[in-house]
Design a protein around this motif. Structure first.
Motif, mmCIF file in Angstrom:
data_model
loop_
_atom_site.group_PDB
_atom_site.id
_atom_site.type_symbol
_atom_site.label_atom_id
_atom_site.label_comp_id
_atom_site.label_asym_id
_atom_site.label_seq_id
_atom_site.Cartn_x
_atom_site.Cartn_y
_atom_site.Cartn_z
ATOM 1 N N ALA A 102 22.811 -9.043 21.256
ATOM 2 C CA ALA A 102 22.083 -10.229 21.700
ATOM 3 C C ALA A 102 22.963 -11.117 22.570
ATOM 4 O O ALA A 102 22.523 -11.639 23.600
ATOM 5 N N ALA A 103 24.235 -11.282 22.162
ATOM 6 C CA ALA A 103 25.164 -12.123 22.924
ATOM 7 C C ALA A 103 25.425 -11.531 24.303
ATOM 8 O O ALA A 103 25.408 -12.243 25.319
ATOM 9 N N LEU A 104 25.656 -10.230 24.357
ATOM 10 C CA LEU A 104 25.932 -9.598 25.650
ATOM 11 C C LEU A 104 24.711 -9.640 26.564
ATOM 12 O O LEU A 104 24.834 -9.892 27.773
ATOM 13 N N LEU A 105 23.530 -9.407 26.010
ATOM 14 C CA LEU A 105 22.318 -9.470 26.829
ATOM 15 C C LEU A 105 22.076 -10.901 27.324
ATOM 16 O O LEU A 105 21.653 -11.110 28.471
ATOM 17 N N HIS A 106 22.352 -11.879 26.478
ATOM 18 C CA HIS A 106 22.202 -13.282 26.887
ATOM 19 C C HIS A 106 23.105 -13.601 28.073
ATOM 20 O O HIS A 106 22.676 -14.252 29.038
ATOM 21 N N ILE A 107 24.337 -13.109 28.009
ATOM 22 C CA ILE A 107 25.292 -13.395 29.084
ATOM 23 C C ILE A 107 24.953 -12.600 30.344
ATOM 24 O O ILE A 107 24.842 -13.161 31.441
ATOM 25 N N TYR A 108 24.795 -11.301 30.178
ATOM 26 C CA TYR A 108 24.587 -10.460 31.359
ATOM 27 C C TYR A 108 23.264 -10.750 32.060
ATOM 28 O O TYR A 108 23.183 -10.719 33.290
ATOM 29 N N ARG A 109 22.210 -11.036 31.309
ATOM 30 C CA ARG A 109 20.906 -11.302 31.927
ATOM 31 C C ARG A 109 20.705 -12.796 32.214
ATOM 32 O O ARG A 109 19.630 -13.207 32.624
ATOM 33 N N ASP A 110 21.749 -13.603 31.982
ATOM 34 C CA ASP A 110 21.758 -15.027 32.353
ATOM 35 C C ASP A 110 20.571 -15.782 31.753
ATOM 36 O O ASP A 110 19.949 -16.636 32.412
ATOM 37 N N LEU A 111 20.275 -15.494 30.488
ATOM 38 C CA LEU A 111 19.109 -16.102 29.852
ATOM 39 C C LEU A 111 19.255 -17.608 29.692
ATOM 40 O O LEU A 111 18.255 -18.339 29.685
ATOM 41 N N GLY A 112 20.509 -18.095 29.573
ATOM 42 C CA GLY A 112 20.717 -19.525 29.449
ATOM 43 C C GLY A 112 20.228 -20.292 30.662
ATOM 44 O O GLY A 112 19.578 -21.344 30.537
ATOM 45 N N SER A 113 20.506 -19.778 31.857
ATOM 46 C CA SER A 113 20.076 -20.481 33.071
ATOM 47 C C SER A 113 18.560 -20.452 33.223
ATOM 48 O O SER A 113 17.952 -21.410 33.708
ATOM 49 N N PHE A 114 17.923 -19.357 32.789
ATOM 50 C CA PHE A 114 16.465 -19.300 32.856
ATOM 51 C C PHE A 114 15.827 -20.267 31.853
ATOM 52 O O PHE A 114 14.770 -20.848 32.117
ATOM 53 N N ALA A 115 16.490 -20.452 30.696
ATOM 54 C CA ALA A 115 15.997 -21.437 29.729
ATOM 55 C C ALA A 115 16.117 -22.849 30.306
ATOM 56 O O ALA A 115 15.223 -23.687 30.134
ATOM 57 N N ASP A 116 17.227 -23.100 31.006
ATOM 58 C CA ASP A 116 17.386 -24.408 31.663
ATOM 59 C C ASP A 116 16.306 -24.620 32.717
ATOM 60 O O ASP A 116 15.754 -25.718 32.841
ATOM 61 N N ALA A 117 16.011 -23.573 33.476
ATOM 62 C CA ALA A 117 14.990 -23.671 34.514
ATOM 63 C C ALA A 117 13.615 -23.946 33.904
ATOM 64 O O ALA A 117 12.812 -24.723 34.463
ATOM 65 N N ARG A 119 13.026 -25.615 31.138
ATOM 66 C CA ARG A 119 12.983 -27.021 30.746
ATOM 67 C C ARG A 119 12.774 -27.937 31.956
ATOM 68 O O ARG A 119 12.149 -28.996 31.860
ATOM 69 N N ALA A 120 13.324 -27.496 33.108
ATOM 70 C CA ALA A 120 13.162 -28.284 34.337
ATOM 71 C C ALA A 120 11.865 -27.949 35.073
ATOM 72 O O ALA A 120 11.578 -28.533 36.123
ATOM 73 N N LYS A 121 11.067 -27.013 34.518
ATOM 74 C CA LYS A 121 9.822 -26.555 35.134
ATOM 75 C C LYS A 121 10.074 -26.060 36.559
ATOM 76 O O LYS A 121 9.289 -26.326 37.488
ATOM 77 N N ALA A 122 11.167 -25.309 36.685
ATOM 78 C CA ALA A 122 11.552 -24.776 38.000
ATOM 79 C C ALA A 122 11.420 -23.258 37.985
ATOM 80 O O ALA A 122 12.082 -22.570 37.201
#
Length: 303
Positions: A102-117, A119-122
């Protein structure tokens, strides 16, 4: 006469009730042991407790400490003569390996930035990295490592195991300086011993290639925190930590704001069914002890 086993929760009472020759006795961590505990031969500590938090002088008949986790660093070498330790190896390897994926997929697929997007409705799109084809170096060759190798195969990633000594399918720890530079990810699954304490130091990290990921699903003191912070702050390496040194992490610690870091609060093995899995292993080991057999997970030396 039945062997008294001190258990820290109702899960333990349920797991050991009705077994011939075994009498589970419930105790509360931090409170005096109940009447009759002085006859107990087995103690099962609560999750992540240490020997110095238990008054062992109240347990003169104690012969075995049975862990619910694979780690026993807080108990080994801290027990009276004649008292042995058996770990909970085999209980949480699968769920911990799942956390690594889960940690590696989160990092490699950049899920954090998509979650931020979100929240910003971007509605922003960009190409990400992938776990497919990555070279994974697993330092430690126990149950967790085996579970991780099995799961990585489904992602077409290659895994290399490293153990204390080389054997079939496992490279020796002496080869680490050469192996580190040839892998995209280093996963730590080793216990804390005199050999592994701060083994991941500045030299270890410097041998990893640029943009590599360090994953610690073992114990915090295996990693030199200051050395890791230096690499994260420079942006050269990334990391995923389920454990830290110190732990719990103080609110003002720089790891909280370190770039390139995925951080969770020691929860890799803490998933649905974790108590049941831990007690299934403990029950089997206690039955071996009661029947005069040697527990399979008995710690020998510095394990």
């Amino acid at each position: 006469m039945a062997v008294i086993v001190l258990v820290p929760d109702d899960h333990g009472v349920a797991a050991l009730s009705g077994i011939d020759g075994v009498q589970p006795m419930r105790y509360d961590h931090g409170e005096p042991f109940p009447d009759g505990a002085e006859r107990a031969e087995v103690l099962v500590p609560r999750f992540l407790s240490r020997a110095d938090t238990v008054d062992l002088t109240q347990l003169p008949k104690l012969r075995l400490v049975q862990m619910l986790t694979a780690g026993a660093e807080g108990w080994v070498d801290n027990l009276p003569d004649g008292v042995r330790v058996a770990t909970g190896r085999g209980a949480h390897g699968g769920s911990s390996a799942e956390w690594v994926l889960a940690a590696l997929l989160h990092i490699y697929r950049d899920l954090g930035s998509f979650a931020d997007a979100k929240r910003a409705k971007a509605w922003t799109s960009h190409q990400t990295e992938t776990l497919v084809g990555k070279r994974i170096l697993i330092v430690g060759a126990g149950d967790l490592a085996g579970e991780l190798v099995r799961r990585l195969a489904g992602f077409d990633a290659t895994a290399t195991l490293v153990g204390t000594t080389a054997r079939d399918g496992v490279r020796g720890v002496a080869e680490l300086p050469v192996l580190l530079g040839a892998h995209d990810v280093v996963v730590l699954t080793v216990p804390v011993t005199s050999r592994t304490l701060r083994m991941v130091d500045a030299n270890f990290l410097a041998a990893m290639p640029d943009n590599a990921i360090l994953v610690n699903v073992a114990r915090g003191p295996i990693v030199d925190t200051d050395a890791l912070l230096a690499e994260l702050s420079s942006g050269r390496l990334r990391a995923a930590l389920d454990v830290t040194d110190p732990e719990p992490l103080p609110p003002d610690h720089p790891l909280w704001t370190a770039p390139g870091l995925l951080l969770t609060p020691h929860v890799a093995g803490n998933s649905t069914g974790s108590y049941e899995r831990g007690w299934a292993v403990a029950r089997a080991e206690i039955l071996r002890f009661v029947n005069g057999e040697t527990p399979k997970n008995l710690v020998l030396g510095e394990y």
